[in-house]
Design an enzyme around this catalytic site. Structure first.
Site, PDB file in Angstrom:
ATOM      1  N   ASP A  13      40.533  43.804  46.424  1.00  0.00           N
ATOM      2  CA  ASP A  13      39.276  43.899  47.184  1.00  0.00           C
ATOM      3  C   ASP A  13      38.043  43.621  46.326  1.00  0.00           C
ATOM      4  O   ASP A  13      36.972  44.170  46.574  1.00  0.00           O
ATOM      5  CB  ASP A  13      39.112  45.286  47.840  1.00  0.00           C
ATOM      6  N   LYS A  16      37.559  38.196  46.084  1.00  0.00           N
ATOM      7  CA  LYS A  16      38.135  36.932  45.592  1.00  0.00           C
ATOM      8  C   LYS A  16      37.881  35.791  46.557  1.00  0.00           C
ATOM      9  O   LYS A  16      37.650  34.654  46.152  1.00  0.00           O
ATOM     10  CB  LYS A  16      39.654  37.085  45.374  1.00  0.00           C
ATOM     11  N   GLY A  40      43.655  40.930  52.187  1.00  0.00           N
ATOM     12  CA  GLY A  40      42.619  40.622  53.166  1.00  0.00           C
ATOM     13  C   GLY A  40      41.482  39.941  52.452  1.00  0.00           C
ATOM     14  O   GLY A  40      40.785  40.563  51.658  1.00  0.00           O
ATOM     15  N   HIS A  41      41.339  38.645  52.653  1.00  0.00           N
ATOM     16  CA  HIS A  41      40.301  37.885  51.950  1.00  0.00           C
ATOM     17  C   HIS A  41      39.223  37.474  52.941  1.00  0.00           C
ATOM     18  O   HIS A  41      39.499  36.788  53.916  1.00  0.00           O
ATOM     19  CB  HIS A  41      40.913  36.670  51.248  1.00  0.00           C
ATOM     20  N   GLN A 224      45.697  40.910  45.888  1.00  0.00           N
ATOM     21  CA  GLN A 224      45.625  42.234  45.268  1.00  0.00           C
ATOM     22  C   GLN A 224      44.930  42.127  43.893  1.00  0.00           C
ATOM     23  O   GLN A 224      44.056  41.292  43.745  1.00  0.00           O
ATOM     24  CB  GLN A 224      47.015  42.899  45.153  1.00  0.00           C
TER      25      GLN A 224
HETATM   26  P1  IMP Z   1      51.616  47.521  49.713  1.00  0.00           P
HETATM   27  O1  IMP Z   1      51.229  46.282  48.985  1.00  0.00           O
HETATM   28  O2  IMP Z   1      51.297  47.489  51.175  1.00  0.00           O
HETATM   29  O3  IMP Z   1      53.028  47.927  49.430  1.00  0.00           O
HETATM   30  O4  IMP Z   1      50.706  48.729  49.147  1.00  0.00           O
HETATM   31  C1  IMP Z   1      50.851  49.214  47.815  1.00  0.00           C
HETATM   32  C2  IMP Z   1      49.498  49.629  47.246  1.00  0.00           C
HETATM   33  O5  IMP Z   1      48.705  48.454  47.065  1.00  0.00           O
HETATM   34  C3  IMP Z   1      48.682  50.537  48.158  1.00  0.00           C
HETATM   35  O6  IMP Z   1      47.906  51.402  47.343  1.00  0.00           O
HETATM   36  C4  IMP Z   1      47.762  49.575  48.889  1.00  0.00           C
HETATM   37  O7  IMP Z   1      46.571  50.203  49.330  1.00  0.00           O
HETATM   38  C5  IMP Z   1      47.480  48.576  47.777  1.00  0.00           C
HETATM   39  N1  IMP Z   1      47.135  47.241  48.285  1.00  0.00           N
HETATM   40  C6  IMP Z   1      47.968  46.305  48.767  1.00  0.00           C
HETATM   41  N2  IMP Z   1      47.304  45.198  49.096  1.00  0.00           N
HETATM   42  C7  IMP Z   1      46.021  45.430  48.801  1.00  0.00           C
HETATM   43  C8  IMP Z   1      44.841  44.639  48.890  1.00  0.00           C
HETATM   44  O8  IMP Z   1      44.830  43.472  49.296  1.00  0.00           O
HETATM   45  N3  IMP Z   1      43.700  45.238  48.471  1.00  0.00           N
HETATM   46  C9  IMP Z   1      43.663  46.492  47.970  1.00  0.00           C
HETATM   47  N4  IMP Z   1      44.743  47.263  47.866  1.00  0.00           N
HETATM   48  C10 IMP Z   1      45.907  46.737  48.269  1.00  0.00           C
END
Ligand code: IMP
Length: 430
Positions: A13, A16, A40-41, A224
């Site tokens: 977040d 990017k 989420g971009h 991420q």
């Molecule tokens: P998962 O990727 O859904 O398995 O989540 C694992 C961890 O990564 C959690 O803490 C999510 O909130 C975090 N996470 C996954 N994708 C994002 C992202 O795009 N932005 C911020 N945090 C993320």
């Protein structure tokens, strides 16, 4: 060296999408190499805001070829929705523009249900996943039982594999006390997804390699962030993919080769969604001020889940770590404008733990959780910086803040964003 890489230098977040948008103006190929629709971009162009989860943000430029790489885990239903969203916004998403790796893995409703059931079972130590089935999809991949995009090319094989997959998932769901899925319904949906996506499934690794050989530029768009990387992140509070720069080559299936810019995107303060340690975390009024109310798309609420993000001061220890873990040679700092009006800004330069001072993160997740930040206080600025386009026109205190981040992080800040719009970016000349 025709490759640029954009990486989140924090917990995701960082903004990017907009830097990718800027760079893809001069890039022929844009590619995602990791993760899925947990990302989420957001890109804002004029009055239009695009929220992309799977498709590289660079697709918004009409000249680009967009690739979904082998290292991704793709929910076909989300992908089709995103393609429709782009089409209705006037972005061309036809054959010849969008290419999906035949070796990318599929996310099914079974894997999503497992994600939810596993999280529910964790109770105290919840990761706080996005619930998109990411962890179970990479688990299936590593255990060699996953379904891949190429399975969608053979409808009979797909039905057989889905039947076996749902039967296996249902056993686990039952053990976790969750509701079983109807295999027939999943098969019917996937029949349709396969028919719609089939023409886009191809050997993206070969296409990208050929493009590079022909001298085309590639922009690899990380999802991420470094601290959520499965190996380099704050395990187990991480996602399940390689979010760091090294993941570009395996995640796109291309050979190791020199890279031009490895750009780390850094927010002017720190945010995190989900569980896990966060040494510089803030609470109360200041946290609310940095987070925003949620009324604007750029406020600190998840693009994918809508969850309020945890917020804190910029952590220089973790930034230095991200520079090293990725080999970042440039930084883009986002949301500088949000800090306008604060009397004092704090930068974490080291940690204190058990009477010792650490310049690097200690190993062991519980030790990171116990670290107390050592802060350097810098004066804030009162001016609104949103209309500034030249580094030298920034308030003196803002320039000092940026210079200090460069020194602490160990990489130059090449871009600074001062607002959500496409043109609200300062090129620093560093
Ligand atoms: P998962 O990727 O859904 O398995 O989540 C694992 C961890 O990564 C959690 O803490 C999510 O909130 C975090 N996470 C996954 N994708 C994002 C992202 O795009 N932005 C911020 N945090 C993320």
């Amino acid at each position: 060296m025709p490759i640029d890489i954009v990486i989140g230098a924090q917990w995701g977040d960082e903004g990017k999408g907009r830097i990718v948008d800027l760079l893809s103006a001069n890039t022929a190929m844009v590619a995602r190499f990791n993760g899925g629709d947990n990302a989420g971009h957001t890109v804002t162009i004029g009055t239009d805001t695009y929220k992309l989860h799977l498709i590289p943000s660079g697709i918004i430029h009409p000249h680009t070829q967009a690739f979904l790489g082998a290292g991704m885990v793709i929910n076909p239903e989300s992908l089709l929705k995103e393609m429709d969203m782009l089409r209705s916004a006037g972005v061309t998403v036809d054959l010849g523009r969008l290419h999906i790796s035949h070796t990318a893995h599929l996310i099914t409703p079974g894997l999503k249900a497992l994600d939810a059931a596993q999280e529910a079972a964790l109770k105290e130590g919840r990761i706080g996943t996005t619930g998109r089935g990411i962890g179970p999809a990479y688990t299936a991949k590593a255990s060699r039982s996953g379904l891949r995009m190429e399975d969608m090319l053979d409808p009979w094989l797909l039905q057989d594999k889905l039947d076996a997959h749902i039967a296996q998932v249902n056993e686990r769901l039952t053990a976790l006390g969750a509701v079983e899925l109807d295999a027939d319904a999943v098969c019917t949906d996937f029949d349709r997804f396969a028919a719609e996506l089939m023409p886009y499934i191809t050997d993206t690794a070969a296409m990208i390699s050929d493009g590079l050989e022909a001298g085309q530029r590639l922009l690899a768009e990380g999802a991420q962030g470094t601290l959520l990387d499965i190996d380099c992140g704050t395990y187990p509070f991480v996602t399940s993919s390689t979010c760091t720069a090294a993941g570009v080559f395996s995640g796109l299936g291309i050979g190791l080769q020199p890279v031009d810019q490895v750009i780390g995107i850094v927010k002017a303060f720190q945010t995190r969604v989900g569980g896990g340690p966060f040494p510089t975390e803030l609470s109360g009024e200041l946290a609310d001020r940095l987070r925003g109310t949620g009324e604007n798309p750029w406020d600190e609420f998840g693009t994918t889940t809508g969850r309020p993000r945890r917020v804190g001061w910029l952590d220089g220890v973790l930034l230095r770590y991200a520079v090293r873990a990725n080999g970042l040679n440039a930084l883009a700092l986002t949301k500088l404008d949000i800090l306008s009006g604060l009397p004092t800004l704090r930068l974490c330069t080291a940690y204190r733990l058990d009477g010792q001072v650490y310049a690097r993160p200690p190993f062991g997740i519980s030790r990171l959780a116990d670290c107390k930040p050592v802060y350097e206080d810098l004066p804030g600025w009162q001016e609104d910086v949103q209309n500034i386009r030249k580094f030298r026109d920034l308030p003196e205190a803002a320039r000092v803040y940026l210079r200090r981040i460069e020194e602490i992080g160990g990489a130059p800040i090449r871009w600074v964003s001062v607002g959500p719009e496409r043109e609200q970016v300062i090129e620093t000349g560093h």
